[in-house]
Design a protein around this motif. Structure first.
Motif, mmCIF file in Angstrom:
data_model
loop_
_atom_site.group_PDB
_atom_site.id
_atom_site.type_symbol
_atom_site.label_atom_id
_atom_site.label_comp_id
_atom_site.label_asym_id
_atom_site.label_seq_id
_atom_site.Cartn_x
_atom_site.Cartn_y
_atom_site.Cartn_z
ATOM 1 N N LEU A 440 0.830 -1.201 0.000
ATOM 2 C CA LEU A 440 0.000 0.000 0.000
ATOM 3 C C LEU A 440 0.868 1.256 0.000
ATOM 4 O O LEU A 440 0.575 2.235 -0.694
ATOM 5 N N ALA A 441 1.969 1.232 0.761
ATOM 6 C CA ALA A 441 2.884 2.374 0.781
ATOM 7 C C ALA A 441 3.501 2.605 -0.591
ATOM 8 O O ALA A 441 3.646 3.754 -1.044
ATOM 9 N N GLU A 452 1.338 9.843 3.278
ATOM 10 C CA GLU A 452 0.572 8.641 3.610
ATOM 11 C C GLU A 452 1.442 7.389 3.527
ATOM 12 O O GLU A 452 1.206 6.402 4.238
ATOM 13 N N ALA A 453 2.445 7.423 2.662
ATOM 14 C CA ALA A 453 3.287 6.248 2.462
ATOM 15 C C ALA A 453 4.263 6.028 3.611
ATOM 16 O O ALA A 453 4.495 4.880 4.037
ATOM 17 N N ARG A 676 0.896 20.931 -4.346
ATOM 18 C CA ARG A 676 -0.194 20.147 -3.778
ATOM 19 C C ARG A 676 0.251 18.744 -3.385
ATOM 20 O O ARG A 676 -0.196 18.208 -2.369
ATOM 21 N N THR A 677 1.140 18.136 -4.172
ATOM 22 C CA THR A 677 1.489 16.735 -3.944
ATOM 23 C C THR A 677 2.788 16.536 -3.185
ATOM 24 O O THR A 677 2.923 15.569 -2.424
ATOM 25 N N LEU A 678 3.760 17.444 -3.376
ATOM 26 C CA LEU A 678 5.075 17.252 -2.764
ATOM 27 C C LEU A 678 5.356 18.209 -1.619
ATOM 28 O O LEU A 678 6.258 17.957 -0.811
ATOM 29 N N GLY A 679 4.612 19.302 -1.584
ATOM 30 C CA GLY A 679 4.832 20.275 -0.515
ATOM 31 C C GLY A 679 5.717 21.424 -0.950
ATOM 32 O O GLY A 679 6.436 21.357 -1.953
ATOM 33 N N ASP A 680 5.674 22.498 -0.181
ATOM 34 C CA ASP A 680 6.393 23.728 -0.535
ATOM 35 C C ASP A 680 7.907 23.570 -0.521
ATOM 36 O O ASP A 680 8.621 24.280 -1.235
#
Length: 699
Positions: A440-441, A452-453, A676-680
């Motif tokens: 799942l990770a 989440e991973a 949005r997905t990886l962060g600032d």
């Protein structure tokens, strides 16, 4: 003619043309002037015959007479032929006498069409075929064999297409224009009813009578299914039986003639409707308790009994068969909850027995065939209560295959469900739980869902170290995967010791030439490359490639990955002539082994395009970038980090080509996705922002 013309008749244009050409043909194929249209109950055979008769009697007259004889019983055939004599004023007499006069009349007149409707027993019709026909005879039937009547093969009445189904529902309910929500609902309903005219008619009749919206009907249909469909039986007489009644008559007749065929039908109700492999039934006869289907001949006989009544459709070339989704629904509702549970477990046992090693490419064709059946079981509400470890294992295998195909959204529910089952059945610290957490990770990492991973990877590593041993190969796998996650986030100092420890365990516990050692070498080399440590990276990439070619073969996707990575290293060093043939070979392997639309192919296209861009070969680079972007958007979704990478690279190319107005929206979108997905704080986010500033100030 007992039926009025159906004003809502939809589609079937090709079938009507084929039918007319068959009846009007000359030569050997038309010696008897007899044709048959066959198909599943409720598929529209009678309505097609009615439409054909009206078209060629009234619209473009081919026939001066049309006669309709119901043929669902032997007595009905004789009675119908006698009624024909009465309508022609051929005198009085017994049924047999009148039927005989009708036959004489047909022998001496032309330009007539005689329709035997519901002729499921062709032998009942045979005595009443004109000896010297001057007209034409048409049969409608659920049966498929008419050799005794001189018909080599019937014309098959197939289900309506989705577009035809939607058009029918709109026309039948007088709703020519729909809002987006209503269009979505009617599309979903048409898909569920699977192009069956009888079911579509019953749904439309209810909608027309009650005036409820498609959205409301679809909401309740998902909960009530057949119960809702049966609430409204059409009053026109054109469809005298309900969906359930129509098919249960077929099932009961098959049960009388061939009882051993019924378990096949019950199993088929559990699986996906299409491409059910006959080999699956044969290999799993013991699990399914199909005691009369233990060899090809016996199985063929049982399937033939079902096909004879159009309950299944067999495909000779692929040795598979399909079953209509509404037939599945009827069969499923006929089973008790206990029987439903039994058949779910039998299907799982059979699929588990034949599902191959998903990590071997040569098995992917079989995985592709079996995967829809696992998904069909998983989609059933009743499957929520399934808690066997066999079911969990099957979900894992199917999810692994789907992930390899880049079908991430389909993978997640299977992985989540398998993890829950393992935790419940084996305990939260079992090694199988660690494997499920790892899977799942890995899926979340592939989707850029790093936050989440990470806790899943960490928990998986902890379980393995505790339950197995700190030097176990599975521990090395967890270390490698967690290190890869850190590398993806730019956390290089945290990743390196994990990669090094993973490599050490694998070399010690497996063998220096093991493919898993190659994986560790490749990943550690990738980390060094990311840090600009090229001289340390190259020998690791080279050694990794040599191991994979030797152990897996020169055309394996792992070899393609290794070629791609080594080529990337050469490109970073400006060694373009060494990089290009490796990129080209990598792309060729991935296209051949995975298909032209796989995400790995997109990555390879992107990398080869980058090489061309580095050399100033912009015209060569652009189509590769565009194709890579299209694949990633389609396969991964428009918000995936890999899509952002493609956008970023396209923007860079256009910047170099001085096409700044085209570059700016691409890099702007890439920045939004990265944020949005990886962060600032991710390096990709920071670098993309800098590129946006550069392009913005250049426009």
């Amino acid at each position: 003619m007992p039926y009025q013309r159906n004003p809502h008749f939809t589609g079937r244009l090709q079938l009507l043309d084929d039918l007319h050409n068959t009846l009007m043909g000359t030569g050997i194929t038309a010696l008897n002037q007899v044709a048959a249209i066959a198909g599943l109950g409720g598929i529209g055979k009678t309505q097609t015959a009615v439409e054909y008769a009206y078209r060629h009697f009234r619209d473009t007259p081919t026939y001066d007479w049309v006669f309709w004889v119901k043929a669902d019983t032997e007595l009905a055939v004789v009675t119908g032929m006698a009624d024909l004599a009465r309508s022609l004023d051929l005198g009085e007499g017994s049924l047999d006498e009148l039927a005989g006069r009708s036959l004489q009349w047909l022998d001496t007149h032309d330009r007539w069409l005689l329709i035997f409707d519901n002729a499921d027993e062709p032998q009942w019709v045979k005595p009443w075929l004109p000896r010297n026909p001057k007209g034409r005879v048409l049969l409608t039937s659920r049966a498929q064999r008419f050799t005794s009547l001189g018909i080599r093969a019937p014309l098959t009445v197939n289900k309506l297409s989705q577009n035809e189904s939607i058009a029918f529902l709109q026309d039948r309910t007088d709703r020519p224009s729909l809002t987006p929500d209503e269009l979505a609902a009617v599309t979903a309903l048409a898909t569920a009813l699977d192009g069956l005219p009888l079911a579509l008619e019953q749904a439309a009749a209810y909608l027309q009578r009650t005036g409820v919206s498609f959205a409301v009907y679809w909401k309740h249909y998902q909960q009530q299914s057949l119960t809702l469909l049966e609430k409204e039986l059409p009053q026109t007489g054109d469809y005298p039986n309900s969906v359930a009644t129509t098919w249960l008559l077929n099932v009961e007749e098959v049960e009388r003639r061939s009882p051993a065929s019924i378990p096949i039908l019950q199993l088929s109700a559990v699986l996906a409707a299409d491409d059910i492999s006959e080999a699956l039934l044969l290999n799993c006869a013991e699990q399914f308790e199909l005691t009369d289907c233990t060899d090809e001949l016996a199985l063929g006989e049982q399937l033939a009994a079902l096909a004879d009544f159009s309950l299944i459709q067999r495909e000779r070339k692929t040795t598979c068969y399909s079953i209509h989704r509404m037939v599945q629904t009827v069969i499923w509702h006929r089973l008790t909850p206990t029987d439903q549970h039994t058949w779910l477990h039998r299907a799982i046992a059979g699929l588990t027995a034949v599902f191959p090693d998903v990590q071997k490419i040569e098995n992917w064709a079989v995985c592709k065939q079996l995967t829809p059946h696992v998904q069909a079981i998983a989609a059933r509400p009743e499957s929520v209560a399934l808690e066997s470890t066999d079911w969990a294992w099957l979900l894992v295998c199917t999810g692994y295959y789907l992930k390899d195909q880049g079908r991430y959204s389909e993978t997640e529910p299977l992985y989540v469900r398998s993890l829950a089952i393992y935790e419940q059945q084996l305990g939260r610290e079992h090694p199988h739980v660690a494997s499920s957490l790892n899977n799942l990770a890995a899926l979340y990492r592939s989707q850029g869902r790093y936050s989440e991973a990470e806790p899943l990877y960490v928990r998986s590593l902890s379980i393995r170290e505790q339950q197995l041993d700190r030097e176990h190969p599975d521990v090395a796998t967890s270390l490698n995967n967690l290190a890869n996650l850190y590398k993806s986030q730019g956390r290089y100092s945290e990743a390196e010791p994990l990669f090094v420890r993973s490599l050490s365990i694998r070399e010690q516990q497996l063998d220096r030439e093991h493919p898993d050692v190659a994986t560790s070498l490749n990943n550690l080399a990738g980390l060094y490359e990311s840090q600009g440590r090229y001289s340390e990276a190259e020998p690791l990439f080279v050694r990794s490639l040599a191991i994979w070619e030797q152990q897996l073969g020169r055309e394996h996707p792992h070899v393609a990955a290794s070629l791609n990575n080594l080529a990337g290293l050469y490109e970073s060093q400006g060694r373009y002539s060494e990089a290009e043939p490796l990129f080209v070979r990598s792309l060729a392997i991935w296209e051949q082994q995975l298909g032209r639309e796989h995400p790995h192919v997109a990555a390879s296209l992107n990398n080869l395009a980058g090489l061309y861009e580095s050399q100033g070969r912009y015209a060569d680079a652009e189509p590769l970038y565009l194709r890579s972007l299209a694949i990633r958007e389609q396969q991964l979704g428009r918000e995936h980090p890999d899509v952002a990478i493609s956008l970023w690279n396209m923007a860079g190319l256009y910047y170099n080509m001085n096409r700044l107005t085209e570059a700016k929206p691409l890099i702007s979108r890439a920045v939004t996705i990265f944020e949005r997905t990886l962060g600032d704080q991710h390096p990709d986010t920071t670098n993309a922002r800098q590129w946006w500033q550069t392009i913005h100030h250049s426009v």
